[in-house]
Design a protein around this motif. Structure first.
Motif, PDB file in Angstrom:
ATOM      1  N   GLY A 226       0.852  -1.359  -0.070  1.00  0.00           N
ATOM      2  CA  GLY A 226       0.185  -0.060   0.052  1.00  0.00           C
ATOM      3  C   GLY A 226       0.759   1.166   0.009  1.00  0.00           C
ATOM      4  N   VAL A 227       1.784   1.285  -0.798  1.00  0.00           N
ATOM      5  CA  VAL A 227       2.787   2.331  -0.649  1.00  0.00           C
ATOM      6  C   VAL A 227       2.015   3.614  -1.235  1.00  0.00           C
ATOM      7  N   LYS A 228       2.572   4.916  -0.910  1.00  0.00           N
ATOM      8  CA  LYS A 228       1.987   6.158  -1.422  1.00  0.00           C
ATOM      9  C   LYS A 228       3.208   6.936  -2.440  1.00  0.00           C
ATOM     10  N   THR A 229       4.095   6.257  -2.526  1.00  0.00           N
ATOM     11  CA  THR A 229       5.044   6.757  -3.617  1.00  0.00           C
ATOM     12  C   THR A 229       5.788   5.609  -4.303  1.00  0.00           C
ATOM     13  N   VAL A 230       6.075   5.619  -5.460  1.00  0.00           N
ATOM     14  CA  VAL A 230       6.923   4.508  -6.251  1.00  0.00           C
ATOM     15  C   VAL A 230       7.918   5.328  -6.813  1.00  0.00           C
ATOM     16  N   ASP A 255      -1.559   6.628  -4.979  1.00  0.00           N
ATOM     17  CA  ASP A 255      -2.652   6.273  -3.824  1.00  0.00           C
ATOM     18  C   ASP A 255      -2.874   5.152  -4.059  1.00  0.00           C
ATOM     19  N   HIS A 256      -4.185   4.921  -3.039  1.00  0.00           N
ATOM     20  CA  HIS A 256      -4.685   3.473  -2.922  1.00  0.00           C
ATOM     21  C   HIS A 256      -5.581   3.172  -4.322  1.00  0.00           C
ATOM     22  N   THR A 257      -6.029   4.144  -5.190  1.00  0.00           N
ATOM     23  CA  THR A 257      -6.481   3.457  -6.224  1.00  0.00           C
ATOM     24  C   THR A 257      -5.631   3.076  -7.265  1.00  0.00           C
ATOM     25  N   TYR A 258      -4.367   2.959  -7.176  1.00  0.00           N
ATOM     26  CA  TYR A 258      -3.412   2.254  -8.163  1.00  0.00           C
ATOM     27  C   TYR A 258      -3.282   1.036  -7.844  1.00  0.00           C
ATOM     28  N   GLY A 259      -3.755   0.120  -8.970  1.00  0.00           N
ATOM     29  CA  GLY A 259      -3.430  -1.141  -9.051  1.00  0.00           C
ATOM     30  C   GLY A 259      -2.039  -1.436  -9.434  1.00  0.00           C
ATOM     31  N   VAL A 264       2.983   0.525 -12.517  1.00  0.00           N
ATOM     32  CA  VAL A 264       4.194   0.134 -13.632  1.00  0.00           C
ATOM     33  C   VAL A 264       3.929   1.263 -14.416  1.00  0.00           C
ATOM     34  N   ALA A 265       2.796   1.617 -14.700  1.00  0.00           N
ATOM     35  CA  ALA A 265       2.686   2.701 -15.776  1.00  0.00           C
ATOM     36  C   ALA A 265       3.392   4.215 -15.149  1.00  0.00           C
ATOM     37  N   ALA A 266       3.028   4.351 -13.791  1.00  0.00           N
ATOM     38  CA  ALA A 266       3.300   5.541 -13.242  1.00  0.00           C
ATOM     39  C   ALA A 266       4.875   5.383 -12.970  1.00  0.00           C
ATOM     40  N   GLY A 267       5.649   4.402 -12.778  1.00  0.00           N
ATOM     41  CA  GLY A 267       6.887   4.363 -12.642  1.00  0.00           C
ATOM     42  C   GLY A 267       7.999   4.527 -13.652  1.00  0.00           C
TER      43      GLY A 267
END
Length: 298
Positions: A226-230, A255-259, A264-267
């Protein structure tokens, strides 16, 4: 103009060249004075200077960007003249022409975003690199690499062929005088023998903000916690998986809405930026290895 008047050619402006001196040595008095005095004595002008004294360990780091009159031969003269200064203080040092391009070999598997980013930045001159080859254990990005006019080498790897594959890689590294190997999402673990051969000249991008979430599928590990930053970490390669000295890191809020796939996409952008920063700083002589950590003189 009278018969006795002549036009003399205008004097030529002196030719100037820029250099970068990077050094580290045991901390002590007189280091900065010795370096600046040497540059003054040889008619050099300092453009930029970064230095750091590690008091807890008694070690000193310095990077000086300076300009001098002369031509390409000036570099060898300055190197020979600086050697006694370096010896007096026990310096590890290198003196290079500012802006000189390092020969780089990129390794990649199936994820191509970091490769694409590095090739683009190299193409527009943002990175001081000459990408002399791309090596992959898959053929997915062959067309992209060859579009950039860069030789592509397919070296498949299995448990049985790994020694032969690494030997083929080292033949390329040695034959092309490669100065830096960049693992741009290359998803094979290098052998201890290969990491020793590439010590200090191989950079990896790990898709996690190390030391958290090492190994495989770090974004899935991050989701489970449940991390809040990647984030992403670019580091030198050593024999310990994802334990090499860190050069550059980037993070992005989630945030919690990220699967897992959203993470992966955000990173992806953080991976590209962390890796390109690390390559740039290494090739500009801004990174100094000290044990299992780095000092980055930006």
């Amino acid at each position: 103009m009278t018969a006795t008047e002549t036009h003399l050619p205008a004097p030529k402006a002196p030719t100037t060249v820029e250099h970068v001196l990077t050094l580290d040595c045991p901390e002590g008095p007189g280091i900065v004075h010795a370096v600046s005095g040497f540059l003054l004595e040889h008619g050099c002008d300092i453009i930029d200077n970064k230095q750091f004294g590690e008091r807890s360990e008694g070690h000193f780091f310095m990077r000086v960007h300076f300009v001098s009159e002369g031509d390409d031969s000036t570099l060898d003269v300055l190197r020979d003249s600086f050697a006694p200064v370096a010896e007096k203080f026990g310096m590890r040092w290198q003196l290079e022409r500012q802006g000189s391009k390092r020969k780089v070999l990129i390794m990649v598997s199936k994820f191509g975003h970091c490769l694409n980013d590095l090739l683009f930045r190299a193409r527009i001159g943002e990175l001081p690199v000459d990408v002399v080859a791309v090596v992959s254990n898959h053929r997915d990005h062959q067309a992209l690499v060859e579009w950039h006019g860069i030789p592509f080498h397919h070296i498949p790897v299995t448990a049985d062929t790994k020694p032969a594959a690494e030997a083929e890689l080292m033949e390329l590294v040695d034959g092309l005088d490669v100065e830096l190997v960049v693992l741009a999402r290359y998803m094979q673990v290098l052998s201890d023998d290969l990491t020793r051969k590439l010590d200090g000249r191989a950079i990896n991008i790990h898709h996690s903000f190390l030391p958290s979430f090492k190994g495989a599928k770090p974004y899935h590990q991050a989701y489970a916690r449940g991390v809040k930053t990647v984030g992403a970490t670019a580091h030198y390669v050593n024999a310990e998986l994802d334990e090499g000295p860190i050069i550059s890191q980037q993070v992005v809020d989630v945030d919690h809405t990220y699967g897992p796939e959203d993470l992966v996409a955000a990173g992806r952008d953080t991976e590209c930026k962390a890796l390109s920063n690390a390559v740039k700083w290494h090739c500009e002589g801004r990174v100094i290895l000290q044990g299992n950590r780095t000092v980055v003189l930006r």
